[in-house]
Write a protein that holds these residues in place. Sequence first.
Motif, mmCIF file in Angstrom:
data_model
loop_
_atom_site.group_PDB
_atom_site.id
_atom_site.type_symbol
_atom_site.label_atom_id
_atom_site.label_comp_id
_atom_site.label_asym_id
_atom_site.label_seq_id
_atom_site.Cartn_x
_atom_site.Cartn_y
_atom_site.Cartn_z
ATOM 1 N N THR A 1 3.231 8.759 -2.768
ATOM 2 C CA THR A 1 2.198 8.284 -1.854
ATOM 3 C C THR A 1 0.904 9.056 -2.103
ATOM 4 O O THR A 1 0.851 9.971 -2.935
ATOM 5 C CB THR A 1 2.625 8.486 -0.397
ATOM 6 O OG1 THR A 1 2.711 9.898 -0.137
ATOM 7 C CG2 THR A 1 3.966 7.827 -0.121
ATOM 8 N N HIS B 1 1.719 3.262 2.438
ATOM 9 C CA HIS B 1 0.986 4.298 3.154
ATOM 10 C C HIS B 1 1.918 5.444 3.559
ATOM 11 O O HIS B 1 3.120 5.244 3.792
ATOM 12 C CB HIS B 1 0.350 3.726 4.426
ATOM 13 C CG HIS B 1 -0.795 2.791 4.149
ATOM 14 N ND1 HIS B 1 -1.852 3.132 3.341
ATOM 15 C CD2 HIS B 1 -1.046 1.525 4.594
ATOM 16 C CE1 HIS B 1 -2.706 2.125 3.278
ATOM 17 N NE2 HIS B 1 -2.245 1.139 4.021
ATOM 18 N N HIS C 1 0.814 -1.213 0.000
ATOM 19 C CA HIS C 1 0.000 0.000 0.000
ATOM 20 C C HIS C 1 0.852 1.270 0.000
ATOM 21 O O HIS C 1 0.392 2.322 -0.438
ATOM 22 C CB HIS C 1 -0.922 0.016 1.224
ATOM 23 C CG HIS C 1 -1.892 -1.119 1.266
ATOM 24 N ND1 HIS C 1 -2.923 -1.255 0.365
ATOM 25 C CD2 HIS C 1 -1.981 -2.189 2.103
ATOM 26 C CE1 HIS C 1 -3.608 -2.346 0.635
ATOM 27 N NE2 HIS C 1 -3.058 -2.943 1.690
ATOM 28 N N GLU D 1 2.882 4.492 8.393
ATOM 29 C CA GLU D 1 2.886 3.042 8.596
ATOM 30 C C GLU D 1 3.618 2.748 9.906
ATOM 31 O O GLU D 1 4.851 2.870 9.982
ATOM 32 C CB GLU D 1 3.581 2.341 7.431
ATOM 33 C CG GLU D 1 3.749 0.843 7.594
ATOM 34 C CD GLU D 1 2.421 0.134 7.761
ATOM 35 O OE1 GLU D 1 2.196 -0.428 8.846
ATOM 36 O OE2 GLU D 1 1.616 0.152 6.808
#
Length: 380
Positions: free
Chosen positions: A216, A32, A30, A35
């Motif tokens: 991101t 992120h 993902h 995290e």
Amino acid sequence: CHHQKILVIDDQIAFCGGGDFAMGRWDTHHHHDSEPARRLPASGKPYPPRHDVMMMVEGPAARALGDLGRQRWHDSTGQILPHTDEQTESANGPSICWPDHVTADIGPTDIAISRTRQARKGTQAVRENERLHLAAIAAARDVIYLENQYFASASIGRALSARLQEERGPEVVVVTSPTSAGLIDRTIMDSAREALLARLRAADLYGRFHAFAARTERGDCVIVHSKVTIIDDVLLRVGSANLNNRSFGFDTECDIAIEGDVGDARCVNRASIAAFRNRLIGHFLGCTADDMAQALTAHRSLARAIHALGGGADGRLRPFTHRSPSLFSAFVARWHLGDPFDITDAWRPWRRAAARRKIDLPPLRGVSAYAAPGTCDPSA
């Protein structure tokens, strides 16, 4: 530099790809912005999102990678490491080391191992990774997808330039980091990348070259450390070799590749390669492989599909914009500082301008059947 990334367990299962066994490498797919588990173990300090790809194989391919490791050990120490016992298989087929929760993307198939190794201790140089890349680029029909930590190779740049100047050549899509992680890499490799991007934009007569930086959701940098090449839906290569000079002649590298049958549109390998490509690009954009496949069908262009799914100036895959180089970065790029072609110019950067012009390797035999007329020599 020993740059291979290989893990072999009992000659039954093996990993090969871009992932280092080091701190600061872990992440989820993902990527992120925040995290909690993405922290250095000693200090607890968070580090940026990272993207990498490894391929896991079993059977003879795993044993062959084990042989490569044993040969390296023998070359360095003179010791001969024994093979493990012949692999045993469970009742349902896979080796006993294969994780139960992992479903293989591709079933039994031939796998190629390509290497880079210096000429030393009486051995010849091995430049299989460069030869495979050049053959594959020459053979591409529709799209060349290059996902790599670095993008600075003189020979790759020349090969791509030639294809971009063809009236009906393939689309070229590059995905890499917005900026390298370390100061030295930013100084050396980012300067060379900017110079190569400028040359390819100049060679792009028909608007088919596209370079994207991974971000991101909030727009922060994703460190792309992977080394993946996908040619149409016919060739998939995952390994340790970067697209820079040293990975093709100075460092030691190991890649593995899978090929599909270009003459068979229903080839299982081709379907698997396409599905992996769609999942891989989709994960950068936060969408599914099905979303990617539908966008490709609708737009008939990988770059246009990326833009349609949220790529673009404010998206998670953002096009690189042209930046005028400073005098220092132009000097670094011209002489390939820190990026030698082989051991003969390791401490002689003045040789690299000439080496950049003359490097031209023949394509590999195995890719010749896929080549456009006149681009590959089957006897090479």
